[in-house]
Enzyme design. Structure first.
Site, PDB file in Angstrom:
ATOM      1  N   ARG A   1      12.409 -35.060  13.318  1.00  0.00           N
ATOM      2  CA  ARG A   1      13.824 -35.019  13.694  1.00  0.00           C
ATOM      3  C   ARG A   1      14.591 -36.221  13.159  1.00  0.00           C
ATOM      4  O   ARG A   1      15.696 -36.116  12.664  1.00  0.00           O
ATOM      5  CB  ARG A   1      13.955 -34.994  15.215  1.00  0.00           C
TER       6      ARG A   1
ATOM      7  N   LEU B   1      20.366 -31.442  18.010  1.00  0.00           N
ATOM      8  CA  LEU B   1      20.604 -32.769  17.435  1.00  0.00           C
ATOM      9  C   LEU B   1      20.255 -33.829  18.480  1.00  0.00           C
ATOM     10  O   LEU B   1      20.487 -33.640  19.675  1.00  0.00           O
ATOM     11  CB  LEU B   1      22.068 -32.885  17.015  1.00  0.00           C
TER      12      LEU B   1
ATOM     13  N   ASN C   1      31.616 -27.571  17.997  1.00  0.00           N
ATOM     14  CA  ASN C   1      30.689 -26.438  17.907  1.00  0.00           C
ATOM     15  C   ASN C   1      31.421 -25.190  18.393  1.00  0.00           C
ATOM     16  O   ASN C   1      32.355 -25.289  19.188  1.00  0.00           O
ATOM     17  CB  ASN C   1      29.468 -26.681  18.803  1.00  0.00           C
TER      18      ASN C   1
ATOM     19  N   HIS D   1      30.703 -21.534  20.340  1.00  0.00           N
ATOM     20  CA  HIS D   1      29.687 -20.857  21.148  1.00  0.00           C
ATOM     21  C   HIS D   1      30.211 -19.466  21.515  1.00  0.00           C
ATOM     22  O   HIS D   1      31.363 -19.331  21.947  1.00  0.00           O
ATOM     23  CB  HIS D   1      29.417 -21.671  22.420  1.00  0.00           C
TER      24      HIS D   1
ATOM     25  N   ASP E   1      25.718 -27.147  24.634  1.00  0.00           N
ATOM     26  CA  ASP E   1      26.822 -26.258  25.032  1.00  0.00           C
ATOM     27  C   ASP E   1      27.609 -26.789  26.230  1.00  0.00           C
ATOM     28  O   ASP E   1      28.056 -26.024  27.093  1.00  0.00           O
ATOM     29  CB  ASP E   1      26.286 -24.840  25.352  1.00  0.00           C
TER      30      ASP E   1
ATOM     31  N   GLU F   1      36.076 -15.527  17.336  1.00  0.00           N
ATOM     32  CA  GLU F   1      35.571 -16.826  16.868  1.00  0.00           C
ATOM     33  C   GLU F   1      36.274 -17.238  15.580  1.00  0.00           C
ATOM     34  O   GLU F   1      36.659 -18.392  15.400  1.00  0.00           O
ATOM     35  CB  GLU F   1      34.060 -16.753  16.619  1.00  0.00           C
TER      36      GLU F   1
HETATM   37  C1  GRF Z   1      28.280 -17.413  16.019  1.00  0.00           C
HETATM   38  O1  GRF Z   1      28.283 -16.371  16.950  1.00  0.00           O
HETATM   39  C2  GRF Z   1      28.481 -18.727  16.706  1.00  0.00           C
HETATM   40  O2  GRF Z   1      29.286 -18.653  17.830  1.00  0.00           O
HETATM   41  C3  GRF Z   1      27.077 -19.107  17.105  1.00  0.00           C
HETATM   42  O3  GRF Z   1      26.268 -18.670  16.050  1.00  0.00           O
HETATM   43  C4  GRF Z   1      26.900 -17.586  15.384  1.00  0.00           C
HETATM   44  C5  GRF Z   1      27.003 -17.978  13.941  1.00  0.00           C
HETATM   45  O4  GRF Z   1      27.524 -16.944  13.150  1.00  0.00           O
HETATM   46  N1  GRF Z   1      26.991 -20.529  17.375  1.00  0.00           N
HETATM   47  P1  GRF Z   1      28.008 -17.262  11.673  1.00  0.00           P
HETATM   48  O5  GRF Z   1      26.818 -17.901  10.944  1.00  0.00           O
HETATM   49  O6  GRF Z   1      29.179 -18.176  11.756  1.00  0.00           O
HETATM   50  O7  GRF Z   1      28.347 -15.931  11.090  1.00  0.00           O
END
Ligand code: GRF
Length: 220
Positions: free
Chosen positions: A69, A97, A111, A113, A149, A178
């Site tokens: 790591r 990480l 990030n 999620h 998260d 997203e």
């Molecule tokens: C997404 O659903 C994100 O929220 C999660 O992992 C997935 C990644 O998808 N953390 P991509 O590689 O951006 O298509």
């Protein structure tokens, strides 16, 4: 926006990189306050790396297998420093990480999620949301903190779960959200409009809205 004042952003991926592509597309706009200067992956075979190269973004692939790591993160840190990165966006980056790395980037690493945090931390969020029977689900962009998260929330987007939804349909609609909120959240952070106060984000200069989402809707 003056090129020199745009924040220099690295995106870390492990897979297909659709959120990465959404950020790259947003950053093409001349008035977007960030530019994507590096895409790095812990998996050399990540499809997203190909898309990044096709978009003309420099890439770095650091296979975590064969690294412990610490040496992995030191190599990553060197790549970020070499590209003079100011902000990091994790986008489907499937590697925990260490506090060494997270502390170094505190308040400068985001990030995304696929759930409305703090509900459904971790993996398989859509299956768990369906199993729990929630009527509202969505996605969250947050700052990364040592606990997974759990960092301060910058932006969330919500949708109604349909009785007909299965994991695939729900995942597809959340992914669409997203792709909309990640560019929005990065814009706010890159513009310096997000302050973290007592573990919560305060966002300057947005028009307040008390929009509500009823699920199911009140009447038809
Ligand atoms: C997404 O659903 C994100 O929220 C999660 O992992 C997935 C990644 O998808 N953390 P991509 O590689 O951006 O298509």
């Amino acid at each position: 926006m003056n090129r020199a004042s745009r924040k220099r952003v690295a995106i870390l991926i492990s897979g297909r990189g659709s959120n990465m592509s959404a950020l790259i597309a947003a950053a093409k706009a001349p008035d977007y306050p960030a530019e994507i200067v590096l895409v790095a992956s812990n998996r050399p075979e990540a499809i997203g790396l190909r898309h990044a190269r096709a978009a003309g973004i420099p890439t770095s692939s650091l296979d975590h297998r064969g690294h412990d790591r610490e040496s992995f993160e030191r190599a990553l840190q060197d790549a970020l420093a070499g590209a003079r990165v100011e902000l990091i966006c994790l986008a489907g980056f499937m590697r925990l990480l260490t506090p060494w790395f997270v502390d170094r980037w505190a308040g400068r690493m985001l990030n995304i999620h696929p759930a409305l945090l703090p509900a459904f931390k971790g993996l398989d969020t859509h299956a768990r949301a369906l199993a729990a029977g929630v009527r509202i689900h969505g996605a969250t962009v947050h700052f990364v903190s040592a606990e997974m998260d759990s960092g301060p929330i910058v932006a969330q987007a919500a949708l109604s779960v349909l009785d007909s939804d299965d994991v695939e349909t729900l995942a597809a609609r959340v992914l669409d959200l997203e792709h909309r909120i990640y560019p929005l959240a990065l814009k706010l952070v890159a513009e310096g409009r997000v302050q973290i106060i007592d573990g919560r984000c305060r966002i300057d200069g947005t028009t307040p809205s008390d929009e509500t989402l009823l699920a199911p809707p009140g009447s038809d």
